[in-house]
Design an enzyme around this catalytic site. Structure first.
Site, PDB file in Angstrom:
ATOM      1  N   HIS A   5      -5.484  23.856 -34.174  1.00  0.00           N
ATOM      2  CA  HIS A   5      -4.652  24.669 -33.290  1.00  0.00           C
ATOM      3  C   HIS A   5      -3.361  23.934 -32.950  1.00  0.00           C
ATOM      4  O   HIS A   5      -3.253  22.734 -33.134  1.00  0.00           O
ATOM      5  CB  HIS A   5      -5.394  25.051 -32.006  1.00  0.00           C
ATOM      6  CG  HIS A   5      -5.820  23.893 -31.164  1.00  0.00           C
ATOM      7  ND1 HIS A   5      -7.097  23.402 -31.171  1.00  0.00           N
ATOM      8  CD2 HIS A   5      -5.143  23.130 -30.272  1.00  0.00           C
ATOM      9  CE1 HIS A   5      -7.196  22.389 -30.338  1.00  0.00           C
ATOM     10  NE2 HIS A   5      -6.015  22.193 -29.770  1.00  0.00           N
ATOM     11  N   GLU A  56      -3.321  27.431 -28.868  1.00  0.00           N
ATOM     12  CA  GLU A  56      -3.926  27.111 -27.579  1.00  0.00           C
ATOM     13  C   GLU A  56      -2.832  27.165 -26.519  1.00  0.00           C
ATOM     14  O   GLU A  56      -1.840  26.442 -26.604  1.00  0.00           O
ATOM     15  CB  GLU A  56      -4.526  25.705 -27.597  1.00  0.00           C
ATOM     16  CG  GLU A  56      -5.027  25.239 -26.244  1.00  0.00           C
ATOM     17  CD  GLU A  56      -5.424  23.766 -26.228  1.00  0.00           C
ATOM     18  OE1 GLU A  56      -5.445  23.193 -25.126  1.00  0.00           O
ATOM     19  OE2 GLU A  56      -5.700  23.191 -27.297  1.00  0.00           O
ATOM     20  N   HIS A  74       9.613  25.223 -33.958  1.00  0.00           N
ATOM     21  CA  HIS A  74       9.137  26.601 -33.814  1.00  0.00           C
ATOM     22  C   HIS A  74       7.754  26.762 -34.423  1.00  0.00           C
ATOM     23  O   HIS A  74       7.280  25.903 -35.139  1.00  0.00           O
ATOM     24  CB  HIS A  74      10.108  27.579 -34.489  1.00  0.00           C
ATOM     25  CG  HIS A  74      10.244  27.357 -35.965  1.00  0.00           C
ATOM     26  ND1 HIS A  74      11.179  26.513 -36.507  1.00  0.00           N
ATOM     27  CD2 HIS A  74       9.540  27.857 -37.018  1.00  0.00           C
ATOM     28  CE1 HIS A  74      11.059  26.511 -37.830  1.00  0.00           C
ATOM     29  NE2 HIS A  74      10.068  27.310 -38.164  1.00  0.00           N
ATOM     30  N   GLU A 122       9.325  31.939 -35.575  1.00  0.00           N
ATOM     31  CA  GLU A 122      10.003  32.416 -36.781  1.00  0.00           C
ATOM     32  C   GLU A 122       9.109  33.427 -37.479  1.00  0.00           C
ATOM     33  O   GLU A 122       7.915  33.187 -37.659  1.00  0.00           O
ATOM     34  CB  GLU A 122      10.274  31.253 -37.730  1.00  0.00           C
ATOM     35  CG  GLU A 122      10.904  31.679 -39.036  1.00  0.00           C
ATOM     36  CD  GLU A 122      11.054  30.541 -40.025  1.00  0.00           C
ATOM     37  OE1 GLU A 122      11.938  30.635 -40.887  1.00  0.00           O
ATOM     38  OE2 GLU A 122      10.284  29.551 -39.937  1.00  0.00           O
TER      39      GLU A 122
END
Length: 131
Positions: A5, A56, A74, A122
């Site tokens: 994550h 998360e 990003h 993005e």
């Protein structure tokens, strides 16, 4: 090994969960309060954690804003149609940072949107992801 994550600190957990679920179409997979540590974790994604990398969201109780700094870039999300995905976000009141179109150093179509805490996301077309 596999990537599990990415964690983002958020200032308003409910608003962030709403953005990622209603605007970006993720599912809330699990959420838990940790009273002793005064924080809440929420895990969201497009599939279960056993087979997918997820997001998360960490809400530290009482902290409403973070300085994002200038090192973070990003999150990238593969979409079937970048133009439609960006337009859908715009229709739902989301903030567009860069309209859909070719990237400045090539022909890959991308767009950038912003989540409620200022994190950039993005959109990149599925036909250009692994080229």
């Amino acid at each position: 090994m596999r990537l599990l994550h990415t964690m983002l600190r958020v200032g308003n957990l409910e608003k962030s969960i709403q953005f990622y679920t209603e605007v970006l179409g993720m599912k809330l997979l699990r959420q838990k309060d940790y009273p002793q540590g005064e924080f809440t974790l929420a895990f969201l994604g497009y599939g279960n954690e056993d087979e997918n990398t997820v997001l998360e969201l960490t809400y530290n109780w009482g902290v409403e804003k973070y300085d994002l700094g200038n090192a973070y870039g990003h999150i990238a999300i593969e979409v079937p149609d970048v133009y439609k995905a960006a337009d859908d976000v715009k229709k739902m009141g989301g903030k567009i940072l860069r309209e859909a179109g070719p990237m400045n150093a090539g022909s890959t179509i991308i767009a950038f949107v912003e989540d409620p805490d200022g994190y950039q996301i993005e959109f990149i077309g599925e036909d250009h992801v692994r080229k």
